[in-house]
Every structure is written in C-alpha cells, then in structure tokens.
Scaffold this motif. Structure first.
Motif, PDB file in Angstrom:
ATOM      1  N   VAL A 152       3.162  -8.391   8.895  1.00  0.00           N
ATOM      2  CA  VAL A 152       2.797  -7.000   8.626  1.00  0.00           C
ATOM      3  C   VAL A 152       4.045  -6.148   8.795  1.00  0.00           C
ATOM      4  O   VAL A 152       4.787  -6.301   9.764  1.00  0.00           O
ATOM      5  CB  VAL A 152       1.682  -6.508   9.577  1.00  0.00           C
ATOM      6  CG1 VAL A 152       1.421  -5.013   9.371  1.00  0.00           C
ATOM      7  CG2 VAL A 152       0.412  -7.297   9.365  1.00  0.00           C
ATOM      8  N   GLY A 153       4.279  -5.262   7.845  1.00  0.00           N
ATOM      9  CA  GLY A 153       5.421  -4.366   7.925  1.00  0.00           C
ATOM     10  C   GLY A 153       5.010  -2.934   7.665  1.00  0.00           C
ATOM     11  O   GLY A 153       4.089  -2.669   6.879  1.00  0.00           O
ATOM     12  N   TYR A 154       5.673  -2.009   8.344  1.00  0.00           N
ATOM     13  CA  TYR A 154       5.425  -0.588   8.158  1.00  0.00           C
ATOM     14  C   TYR A 154       6.768   0.123   7.989  1.00  0.00           C
ATOM     15  O   TYR A 154       7.762  -0.263   8.613  1.00  0.00           O
ATOM     16  CB  TYR A 154       4.684   0.008   9.357  1.00  0.00           C
ATOM     17  CG  TYR A 154       3.359  -0.647   9.643  1.00  0.00           C
ATOM     18  CD1 TYR A 154       2.212  -0.268   8.952  1.00  0.00           C
ATOM     19  CD2 TYR A 154       3.251  -1.650  10.604  1.00  0.00           C
ATOM     20  CE1 TYR A 154       0.999  -0.865   9.212  1.00  0.00           C
ATOM     21  CE2 TYR A 154       2.036  -2.260  10.873  1.00  0.00           C
ATOM     22  CZ  TYR A 154       0.912  -1.859  10.174  1.00  0.00           C
ATOM     23  OH  TYR A 154      -0.283  -2.466  10.425  1.00  0.00           O
ATOM     24  N   GLY A 155       6.789   1.141   7.169  1.00  0.00           N
ATOM     25  CA  GLY A 155       8.032   1.870   6.984  1.00  0.00           C
ATOM     26  C   GLY A 155       7.807   3.303   6.565  1.00  0.00           C
ATOM     27  O   GLY A 155       6.715   3.684   6.124  1.00  0.00           O
TER      28      GLY A 155
ATOM     29  N   ARG B  76       5.676   6.929   2.644  1.00  0.00           N
ATOM     30  CA  ARG B  76       5.220   5.901   3.567  1.00  0.00           C
ATOM     31  C   ARG B  76       4.822   4.657   2.782  1.00  0.00           C
ATOM     32  O   ARG B  76       4.348   4.756   1.654  1.00  0.00           O
ATOM     33  CB  ARG B  76       4.021   6.397   4.390  1.00  0.00           C
ATOM     34  CG  ARG B  76       4.316   7.616   5.238  1.00  0.00           C
ATOM     35  CD  ARG B  76       3.040   8.110   5.902  1.00  0.00           C
ATOM     36  NE  ARG B  76       3.275   9.351   6.621  1.00  0.00           N
ATOM     37  CZ  ARG B  76       3.593   9.437   7.900  1.00  0.00           C
ATOM     38  NH1 ARG B  76       3.711   8.327   8.612  1.00  0.00           N
ATOM     39  NH2 ARG B  76       3.795  10.599   8.477  1.00  0.00           N
ATOM     40  N   TYR B  77       4.997   3.497   3.408  1.00  0.00           N
ATOM     41  CA  TYR B  77       4.616   2.268   2.746  1.00  0.00           C
ATOM     42  C   TYR B  77       4.295   1.204   3.782  1.00  0.00           C
ATOM     43  O   TYR B  77       4.694   1.304   4.943  1.00  0.00           O
ATOM     44  CB  TYR B  77       5.707   1.778   1.789  1.00  0.00           C
ATOM     45  CG  TYR B  77       7.083   1.706   2.406  1.00  0.00           C
ATOM     46  CD1 TYR B  77       7.564   0.530   2.955  1.00  0.00           C
ATOM     47  CD2 TYR B  77       7.915   2.835   2.437  1.00  0.00           C
ATOM     48  CE1 TYR B  77       8.826   0.466   3.522  1.00  0.00           C
ATOM     49  CE2 TYR B  77       9.185   2.779   3.011  1.00  0.00           C
ATOM     50  CZ  TYR B  77       9.627   1.591   3.540  1.00  0.00           C
ATOM     51  OH  TYR B  77      10.875   1.531   4.107  1.00  0.00           O
ATOM     52  N   ALA B  78       3.546   0.196   3.337  1.00  0.00           N
ATOM     53  CA  ALA B  78       3.151  -0.891   4.233  1.00  0.00           C
ATOM     54  C   ALA B  78       3.133  -2.192   3.460  1.00  0.00           C
ATOM     55  O   ALA B  78       2.924  -2.221   2.245  1.00  0.00           O
ATOM     56  CB  ALA B  78       1.775  -0.609   4.841  1.00  0.00           C
ATOM     57  N   LEU B  79       3.363  -3.272   4.165  1.00  0.00           N
ATOM     58  CA  LEU B  79       3.393  -4.601   3.567  1.00  0.00           C
ATOM     59  C   LEU B  79       2.521  -5.531   4.392  1.00  0.00           C
ATOM     60  O   LEU B  79       2.579  -5.512   5.622  1.00  0.00           O
ATOM     61  CB  LEU B  79       4.828  -5.140   3.532  1.00  0.00           C
ATOM     62  CG  LEU B  79       5.002  -6.610   3.142  1.00  0.00           C
ATOM     63  CD1 LEU B  79       4.691  -6.787   1.661  1.00  0.00           C
ATOM     64  CD2 LEU B  79       6.421  -7.085   3.433  1.00  0.00           C
ATOM     65  N   ARG B  80       1.732  -6.349   3.711  1.00  0.00           N
ATOM     66  CA  ARG B  80       0.905  -7.334   4.396  1.00  0.00           C
ATOM     67  C   ARG B  80       0.996  -8.644   3.641  1.00  0.00           C
ATOM     68  O   ARG B  80       0.823  -8.685   2.422  1.00  0.00           O
ATOM     69  CB  ARG B  80      -0.546  -6.868   4.455  1.00  0.00           C
ATOM     70  CG  ARG B  80      -1.471  -7.830   5.194  1.00  0.00           C
ATOM     71  CD  ARG B  80      -2.876  -7.297   5.280  1.00  0.00           C
ATOM     72  NE  ARG B  80      -3.468  -7.136   3.962  1.00  0.00           N
ATOM     73  CZ  ARG B  80      -4.621  -6.519   3.747  1.00  0.00           C
ATOM     74  NH1 ARG B  80      -5.277  -5.979   4.747  1.00  0.00           N
ATOM     75  NH2 ARG B  80      -5.109  -6.419   2.522  1.00  0.00           N
TER      76      ARG B  80
ATOM     77  N   LEU C  78       0.835  -1.186   0.000  1.00  0.00           N
ATOM     78  CA  LEU C  78       0.000   0.000   0.000  1.00  0.00           C
ATOM     79  C   LEU C  78       0.874   1.241   0.000  1.00  0.00           C
ATOM     80  O   LEU C  78       1.605   1.474   0.955  1.00  0.00           O
ATOM     81  CB  LEU C  78      -0.915   0.016   1.233  1.00  0.00           C
ATOM     82  CG  LEU C  78      -1.759  -1.244   1.464  1.00  0.00           C
ATOM     83  CD1 LEU C  78      -2.489  -1.130   2.785  1.00  0.00           C
ATOM     84  CD2 LEU C  78      -2.733  -1.437   0.331  1.00  0.00           C
ATOM     85  N   ASN C  79       0.821   2.027  -1.053  1.00  0.00           N
ATOM     86  CA  ASN C  79       1.549   3.286  -1.111  1.00  0.00           C
ATOM     87  C   ASN C  79       0.658   4.384  -0.561  1.00  0.00           C
ATOM     88  O   ASN C  79      -0.104   5.012  -1.286  1.00  0.00           O
ATOM     89  CB  ASN C  79       1.965   3.595  -2.553  1.00  0.00           C
ATOM     90  CG  ASN C  79       3.035   2.645  -3.048  1.00  0.00           C
ATOM     91  OD1 ASN C  79       3.986   2.349  -2.325  1.00  0.00           O
ATOM     92  ND2 ASN C  79       2.878   2.154  -4.263  1.00  0.00           N
ATOM     93  N   ILE C  80       0.743   4.618   0.727  1.00  0.00           N
ATOM     94  CA  ILE C  80      -0.109   5.612   1.373  1.00  0.00           C
ATOM     95  C   ILE C  80       0.300   7.010   0.921  1.00  0.00           C
ATOM     96  O   ILE C  80      -0.530   7.823   0.561  1.00  0.00           O
ATOM     97  CB  ILE C  80      -0.007   5.480   2.904  1.00  0.00           C
ATOM     98  CG1 ILE C  80      -0.403   4.052   3.313  1.00  0.00           C
ATOM     99  CG2 ILE C  80      -0.902   6.482   3.601  1.00  0.00           C
ATOM    100  CD1 ILE C  80      -0.140   3.757   4.764  1.00  0.00           C
ATOM    101  N   GLU C  81       1.590   7.301   0.943  1.00  0.00           N
ATOM    102  CA  GLU C  81       2.151   8.512   0.395  1.00  0.00           C
ATOM    103  C   GLU C  81       3.466   8.126  -0.240  1.00  0.00           C
ATOM    104  O   GLU C  81       3.908   6.984  -0.160  1.00  0.00           O
ATOM    105  CB  GLU C  81       2.377   9.562   1.502  1.00  0.00           C
ATOM    106  CG  GLU C  81       1.114  10.046   2.178  1.00  0.00           C
ATOM    107  CD  GLU C  81       1.404  11.035   3.284  1.00  0.00           C
ATOM    108  OE1 GLU C  81       2.597  11.366   3.490  1.00  0.00           O
ATOM    109  OE2 GLU C  81       0.460  11.478   3.948  1.00  0.00           O
TER     110      GLU C  81
END
Length: 205
Positions: free
Chosen positions: A41-44, A10-14, A4-7
């Motif tokens: 789940v990953g957040y960065g 920012r990014y997230a992985l599921r 998910l490319n939130i901005e």
C-alpha cells in the motif's frame, strides 16, 4: 493493482499478489482454506501535479519554461506478506434461503516500510524541457529490514510482524432446494464483510 486519484494532489496505490493456496471442503456445510499473499500500500501527496509528471518522464511542451517554488512531493510505501487460515460455514438455511459466515485469521509479516519527503522544491525548466536548476530538501526514513538490505544485502523476513482478520456474512436466494444444483446455484447473493482488521509493528532502523 489499483490507483485511486482522490484529488489532483493526492494519490494512492494498492497491490495484491496471491501465491499457491489450499482449500478443503469438510462437508456440505463447511470448508477451510490456507492462503498466502503479498500486499503493498502506498500513499502520496504532491503540491503541484506537474511536479509528479516530471518524475514520471511525462514532461510535455506545456511544462517548458516553467518555474516552481516551495513545492513538495511526499510518499510512503508499506509491504507485507499474509498467511491466512480461513473457515466458512452455512449457519442457516430454510427453503430457498441460505445464510453463510466466514472468518480468516492472518499472520502478517512486514516486508518493508519507507517514507520520502521532498520539501522546499525549487526548479526551473528551459524552453526545451531541460532542467536549469533544482533545489530540494530531502527527508526520508525506513524500517530496520530495509536498512539491513541496504547495509549488508541481507533481508530479515521475520523482522516485523502482526496479526489480522477478515470477517464476512453472505445471504443467497437459491434457485432450487436441490443441493446438487450448483450452477449457477443462486438467483442473487448479498454479502457484507469487514476486512484488513489488525496491525503490523515495523521495527525502526
């Protein structure tokens, strides 16, 4: 797997992997199931998107000769396995209308947690994309299971645990009142659910 490319910063992985599971129909109105899966789940966050591209071997000519100062790259990753016991039941039916509900109770076993923080990031690439210099402050932390794996090459599958639950409700507009008419069975279906309720306590290293 879903990214998910939130901005741009920012990014997230599921990620979800399902293993052999069993379901059993008790009667025409209810059923039970046992499920087993592994999730991560990953957040960065990165202060400059091109910094992430460098670590992904996605360097291109647009980055050549550039200098970066006081940038940062941070990410966290959590993994766990789920053992779920589910029960679903038809709770109301009249003519062509049907309402069903379900609940899934889960035993959660933490598989690992790690966080990395690259701060005060200074680097420069020359005209050929070769790295001229790199200065970075690295802070990291991980839980006791990851520490055991690194220190002694052993892994405690039951070192971190928790409980979770999923709840769901669905409405069907049936095509026929004939119970044997199961293909497709309904004209439309509407559902509402609350998933991933619960928590896991990761033991500190």
């Amino acid at each position: 797997r879903e990214v998910l490319n939130i901005e741009t910063e920012r990014y997230a992985l599921r990620s979800t992997s399902m293993f052999p599971s069993i379901s059993y129909s008790i009667n025409d109105e209810s059923a039970v199931a046992f499920t087993w899966g592994v999730r991560a789940v990953g957040y960065g966050r990165v202060s400059e998107l091109e910094i992430k591209n460098i670590f992904q071997d996605a360097v291109n000519n647009e980055l050549a000769g550039k200098t970066y100062n006081n940038e940062f790259l941070r990410f966290s990753l959590f993994g766990w396995s789920e053992f779920g016991l589910s029960y679903s039941r038809r709770i109301w039916e009249q003519d062509l209308h049907r309402l069903s509900a379900g609940v899934s109770l889960k035993l959660l076993q933490g598989l690992g947690e790690a966080t990395y923080d690259f701060g005060n990031f200074d680097l420069k690439l020359d005209s050929t994309n070769a790295l001229e210099y790199l200065i970075v402050d690295l802070d990291y932390r991980y839980n006791d299971q990851v520490n055991q794996l690194v220190e002694s090459s052993t892994f405690d599958f039951f070192g971190s645990s928790g409980f979770g639950a999923d709840l769901g409700l669905s409405y069907e507009r049936r095509l026929s009142t004939d119970a044997s008419d199961n293909h497709p069975g309904y004209k439309y279906k509407i559902g509402i659910s609350a998933v991933d309720l619960g928590s896991i306590s990761f033991d500190a290293a």
